[in-house]
Scaffold this active site. Sequence first.
Site, PDB file in Angstrom:
ATOM      1  N   HIS A 115       5.594   2.323  -6.511  1.00  0.00           N
ATOM      2  CA  HIS A 115       5.767   3.744  -6.856  1.00  0.00           C
ATOM      3  C   HIS A 115       7.236   4.150  -6.776  1.00  0.00           C
ATOM      4  O   HIS A 115       7.551   5.332  -6.742  1.00  0.00           O
ATOM      5  CB  HIS A 115       4.907   4.624  -5.939  1.00  0.00           C
ATOM      6  CG  HIS A 115       3.435   4.472  -6.202  1.00  0.00           C
ATOM      7  ND1 HIS A 115       2.468   5.006  -5.384  1.00  0.00           N
ATOM      8  CD2 HIS A 115       2.761   3.861  -7.210  1.00  0.00           C
ATOM      9  CE1 HIS A 115       1.256   4.712  -5.874  1.00  0.00           C
ATOM     10  NE2 HIS A 115       1.414   4.005  -6.968  1.00  0.00           N
ATOM     11  N   GLY A 145      -3.378   1.679   5.517  1.00  0.00           N
ATOM     12  CA  GLY A 145      -3.066   3.113   5.393  1.00  0.00           C
ATOM     13  C   GLY A 145      -2.986   3.638   3.982  1.00  0.00           C
ATOM     14  O   GLY A 145      -2.059   4.379   3.656  1.00  0.00           O
ATOM     15  N   THR A 146      -3.971   3.294   3.164  1.00  0.00           N
ATOM     16  CA  THR A 146      -3.967   3.884   1.827  1.00  0.00           C
ATOM     17  C   THR A 146      -5.350   4.417   1.474  1.00  0.00           C
ATOM     18  O   THR A 146      -6.362   3.848   1.868  1.00  0.00           O
ATOM     19  CB  THR A 146      -3.398   2.916   0.757  1.00  0.00           C
ATOM     20  OG1 THR A 146      -3.457   3.559  -0.502  1.00  0.00           O
ATOM     21  CG2 THR A 146      -4.134   1.604   0.689  1.00  0.00           C
ATOM     22  N   ASN A 206      -7.257   1.340   8.722  1.00  0.00           N
ATOM     23  CA  ASN A 206      -7.170   2.767   8.411  1.00  0.00           C
ATOM     24  C   ASN A 206      -8.113   3.486   9.380  1.00  0.00           C
ATOM     25  O   ASN A 206      -9.254   3.062   9.531  1.00  0.00           O
ATOM     26  CB  ASN A 206      -7.633   2.987   6.947  1.00  0.00           C
ATOM     27  CG  ASN A 206      -7.282   4.354   6.413  1.00  0.00           C
ATOM     28  OD1 ASN A 206      -7.415   5.351   7.117  1.00  0.00           O
ATOM     29  ND2 ASN A 206      -6.850   4.403   5.164  1.00  0.00           N
ATOM     30  N   PRO A 207      -7.649   4.548  10.050  1.00  0.00           N
ATOM     31  CA  PRO A 207      -8.565   5.248  10.958  1.00  0.00           C
ATOM     32  C   PRO A 207      -9.743   5.889  10.234  1.00  0.00           C
ATOM     33  O   PRO A 207     -10.758   6.203  10.857  1.00  0.00           O
ATOM     34  CB  PRO A 207      -7.683   6.316  11.627  1.00  0.00           C
ATOM     35  CG  PRO A 207      -6.360   6.262  10.981  1.00  0.00           C
ATOM     36  CD  PRO A 207      -6.287   5.086  10.058  1.00  0.00           C
TER      37      PRO A 207
HETATM   38  P1  NAD Z   1      -2.534   9.051   1.032  1.00  0.00           P
HETATM   39  O1  NAD Z   1      -1.717  10.149   1.564  1.00  0.00           O
HETATM   40  O2  NAD Z   1      -3.439   9.282  -0.123  1.00  0.00           O
HETATM   41  O3  NAD Z   1      -3.469   8.426   2.179  1.00  0.00           O
HETATM   42  C1  NAD Z   1      -2.968   7.999   3.406  1.00  0.00           C
HETATM   43  C2  NAD Z   1      -4.019   7.135   4.093  1.00  0.00           C
HETATM   44  O4  NAD Z   1      -3.467   6.713   5.355  1.00  0.00           O
HETATM   45  C3  NAD Z   1      -5.331   7.869   4.432  1.00  0.00           C
HETATM   46  O5  NAD Z   1      -6.424   7.067   4.003  1.00  0.00           O
HETATM   47  C4  NAD Z   1      -5.300   8.005   5.954  1.00  0.00           C
HETATM   48  O6  NAD Z   1      -6.597   7.932   6.541  1.00  0.00           O
HETATM   49  C5  NAD Z   1      -4.450   6.817   6.352  1.00  0.00           C
HETATM   50  N1  NAD Z   1      -3.749   6.955   7.629  1.00  0.00           N
HETATM   51  C6  NAD Z   1      -3.286   8.081   8.223  1.00  0.00           C
HETATM   52  N2  NAD Z   1      -2.680   7.795   9.392  1.00  0.00           N
HETATM   53  C7  NAD Z   1      -2.746   6.437   9.524  1.00  0.00           C
HETATM   54  C8  NAD Z   1      -2.291   5.532  10.527  1.00  0.00           C
HETATM   55  N3  NAD Z   1      -1.635   5.948  11.620  1.00  0.00           N
HETATM   56  N4  NAD Z   1      -2.520   4.205  10.362  1.00  0.00           N
HETATM   57  C9  NAD Z   1      -3.190   3.751   9.258  1.00  0.00           C
HETATM   58  N5  NAD Z   1      -3.642   4.575   8.289  1.00  0.00           N
HETATM   59  C10 NAD Z   1      -3.426   5.900   8.414  1.00  0.00           C
HETATM   60  O7  NAD Z   1      -1.503   7.892   0.737  1.00  0.00           O
HETATM   61  P2  NAD Z   1      -1.488   6.762  -0.359  1.00  0.00           P
HETATM   62  O8  NAD Z   1      -2.841   6.124  -0.454  1.00  0.00           O
HETATM   63  O9  NAD Z   1      -0.303   5.930  -0.055  1.00  0.00           O
HETATM   64  O10 NAD Z   1      -1.234   7.467  -1.773  1.00  0.00           O
HETATM   65  C11 NAD Z   1      -0.555   8.653  -1.954  1.00  0.00           C
HETATM   66  C12 NAD Z   1       0.637   8.616  -2.879  1.00  0.00           C
HETATM   67  O11 NAD Z   1       1.654   9.326  -2.223  1.00  0.00           O
HETATM   68  C13 NAD Z   1       1.245   7.313  -3.183  1.00  0.00           C
HETATM   69  O12 NAD Z   1       1.533   7.377  -4.525  1.00  0.00           O
HETATM   70  C14 NAD Z   1       2.573   7.248  -2.419  1.00  0.00           C
HETATM   71  O13 NAD Z   1       3.580   6.742  -3.259  1.00  0.00           O
HETATM   72  C15 NAD Z   1       2.896   8.685  -2.121  1.00  0.00           C
HETATM   73  N6  NAD Z   1       3.383   8.997  -0.758  1.00  0.00           N
HETATM   74  C16 NAD Z   1       4.330   8.202  -0.165  1.00  0.00           C
HETATM   75  C17 NAD Z   1       4.765   8.518   1.133  1.00  0.00           C
HETATM   76  C18 NAD Z   1       5.797   7.639   1.767  1.00  0.00           C
HETATM   77  O14 NAD Z   1       6.632   7.059   1.078  1.00  0.00           O
HETATM   78  N7  NAD Z   1       5.766   7.496   3.106  1.00  0.00           N
HETATM   79  C19 NAD Z   1       4.253   9.622   1.803  1.00  0.00           C
HETATM   80  C20 NAD Z   1       3.298  10.419   1.144  1.00  0.00           C
HETATM   81  C21 NAD Z   1       2.862  10.072  -0.122  1.00  0.00           C
END
Ligand code: NAD
Length: 280
Positions: free
Chosen positions: A131, A214-215, A240-241
Amino acid sequence: MDASLNDALSRLPSSAIPLNPTVLALTGAGISAESGIPTFRGSEGYWVVGSRNYMPEEMATRRMFTAHPDEVWRWYLYRFGMCRHALPNPAHAALVQLEVALGERFRLVTQNIDGLHRRAGSSVERTYCIHGDSAYVRCSHECGRGLMPLPAVQIPSLDVEFTEAMRNQLKCEHCGAWLRPHVLWFDEYYDEENYHADSAMRAAAQADVLLVIGTSGATNLPMQLATLCARRGATIIDINPEPNPFSAIAQRAKCGLAIQNMASVAVPAIVAHLRAAAAA
Ligand code: NAD
Ligand code: ZN
């Protein structure tokens, strides 16, 4: 190791982790949540423009950028600021150790644009940022300049409007068009040139073990990678929690494990297990 994790790993059949496994790790926003970067599902996700709240799925689009480039840039600069101040956590560090142990038998596909895998020490060559990466921009008119580092535009606070000077820092020096963040928008398609989509699929076609961390499964290439791995009979481990589409795939797979735990706890434990298989 945490007793319940140990117990879960011991339930995997011995054939689930072959000697010298080829491992693909697939990470999402959840791996960076414990570094303080909000996921898109959290309450911090939305953004106010005028009197309306917009969700990330509306902000992160070419349509929104074309209509309101200032607002889209302000939103990104605010989020990028959070990424700059965050530090990698033990889950990022464990994946670096796994890459060191496995070398060419390891690939990392990340949906995160936060740069924390790179800053933890994962190699650029074996990490596919499907991404994009917030450290870079490119010309929104694709005038041939390629990737450029993100200009150092500082937004002192959220209610500050863009000045002309800030705006100029975000224009392409070559053709004068807006620069855009090097990120895949929701109304765009994956490709190899910018987002390494084919390389990611090739890695899924070779993996013995897929580690999903974590996705939420809201985007389609990650789902295709997991589906391909499952069809080939690879071992699928989801961390994933919350239950999610990948935990469902892991539970249906011949060899699979859904670990309902935080990335910073579960990833180092799984990595220790995989490194033992690599060293055996
Ligand atoms: P998402 O926000 O859709 O989902 C996050 C997932 O992480 C959830 O299923 C949640 O239950 C899980 N989660 C939360 N805390 C956790 C932990 N401590 N350990 C393990 N899992 C945990 O994220 P996504 O699936 O990556 O998709 C969202 C889109 O947003 C992607 O396109 C991404 O590029 C973008 N995004 C990126 C960032 C970043 O770069 N850090 C942040 C937010 C969104
Ligand atoms: Zn240009």
